[in-house]
Design a protein around this motif. Structure first.
Motif, PDB file in Angstrom:
ATOM      1  N   PHE B 101      45.427  39.873  47.490  1.00 17.05           N
ATOM      2  CA  PHE B 101      45.814  39.476  46.142  1.00 17.05           C
ATOM      3  C   PHE B 101      44.984  40.152  45.064  1.00 17.05           C
ATOM      4  O   PHE B 101      43.803  40.471  45.279  1.00 17.05           O
ATOM      5  CB  PHE B 101      45.670  37.957  45.977  1.00 17.05           C
ATOM      6  CG  PHE B 101      46.727  37.157  46.666  1.00 17.05           C
ATOM      7  CD1 PHE B 101      46.617  36.849  48.005  1.00 17.05           C
ATOM      8  CD2 PHE B 101      47.837  36.704  45.964  1.00 17.05           C
ATOM      9  CE1 PHE B 101      47.598  36.110  48.651  1.00 17.05           C
ATOM     10  CE2 PHE B 101      48.823  35.962  46.605  1.00 17.05           C
ATOM     11  CZ  PHE B 101      48.708  35.664  47.940  1.00 17.05           C
ATOM     12  N   GLY B 102      45.586  40.332  43.897  1.00 12.95           N
ATOM     13  CA  GLY B 102      44.849  40.721  42.718  1.00 12.95           C
ATOM     14  C   GLY B 102      44.154  39.512  42.120  1.00 12.95           C
ATOM     15  O   GLY B 102      44.241  38.396  42.649  1.00 12.95           O
ATOM     16  N   THR B 103      43.476  39.728  40.999  1.00  8.49           N
ATOM     17  CA  THR B 103      42.685  38.654  40.388  1.00  8.49           C
ATOM     18  C   THR B 103      43.505  37.722  39.514  1.00  8.49           C
ATOM     19  O   THR B 103      43.008  36.702  39.064  1.00  8.49           O
ATOM     20  CB  THR B 103      41.536  39.233  39.563  1.00  8.49           C
ATOM     21  OG1 THR B 103      42.064  40.193  38.655  1.00  8.49           O
ATOM     22  CG2 THR B 103      40.502  39.904  40.462  1.00  8.49           C
ATOM     23  N   GLY B 104      44.760  38.068  39.277  1.00  3.87           N
ATOM     24  CA  GLY B 104      45.634  37.167  38.544  1.00  3.87           C
ATOM     25  C   GLY B 104      45.651  37.399  37.051  1.00  3.87           C
ATOM     26  O   GLY B 104      44.678  37.874  36.457  1.00  3.87           O
TER      27      GLY B 104
END
Lengths: 110, 111
Positions: B101-104
């Motif tokens: 996942f990315g950091t959002g």
């Protein structure tokens, strides 16, 4: 039909104590995962399991232990909690190429 | 190593304005890309994946292999789009069933 449930939803503990977060699924999905969610880091994989009795480390496994004696359960244990383990923990299963998440367990380590 | 970059931690747009949430990735091979969304007090859930080429809740995302991007777009933002959005990648190198996942990006739609 919750599908995937986590408990407890909220937990406050002290440094050095052992904590176990529970995860239960009703779908019989083979793969299960534990992620932690932290500001600035997003979601990071702690451990995952491909089937009962098969587990493997993810990106940030240090300080955590998992087991999977039954397909439906995937508990995550912090053997000696540290403040850096204060986080929101998400359990997930994978089915049809999609991840299904639990509601999360918010853990605070004082 | 794989990397998913979401450069904006926070994004605010007015209702009715176009919105674009950026996602860039680094991966050697052919990854599968996803967008997951977390609405307030709800679970993380899949919004869309590049292989299905769908439009979900008015959102689309096109995989651009040349620019290694998978930006999420919607022409007219709605208040109910306010949420946390995560870009994610899956591929042989991440473990076939693991998502990275990315950091959002937290999107706020201003009425």
């Amino acid at each position: 039909d919750a599908g995937i449930t986590q408990s407890p939803r909220y937990k406050i503990t002290e440094t050095g104590r052992q904590v176990t977060l529970m995860c239960h699924q009703t779908w019989s999905h083979s793969y299960m995962f534990w992620y932690r969610q932290d500001l600035g880091h997003g979601l990071r994989l702690i451990y995952y399991s491909a089937a009962a009795d098969i587990t493997d480390k993810g990106e940030v496994p240090d300080g955590y232990v998992v087991s999977r004696s039954k397909t439906e359960n995937f508990p995550l244990t912090l053997e000696s909690a540290t403040r850096s383990q204060t986080s929101v923990y998400f359990c997930a299963t994978r089915g049809a190429g999609e991840l299904f998440f639990g509601e999360g367990s918010r853990l605070t380590v004082l | 190593a794989q990397r998913v970059t979401q450069p904006e931690k926070l994004l605010s747009v007015f209702k009715g304005a176009p919105v674009e949430l950026k996602c860039n990735y680094s991966y050697s091979g052919s990854p599968e890309l996803f967008w997951y969304v977390q609405y307030s007090r709800q679970r993380l859930q899949l919004l869309l994946r590049h292989i299905s080429r769908e439009s979900i809740k008015g959102f689309t995302a096109d995989l651009n292999k040349g620019e290694t991007s998978f930006h999420l777009k919607k022409p007219f933002a709605q208040e109910e789009d306010s949420a946390m959005y995560y870009c994610a990648l899956s591929g042989h190198r991440t473990g076939a069933n693991n998502l990275f996942f990315g950091t959002g990006t937290r999107l706020t739609v201003i009425p």
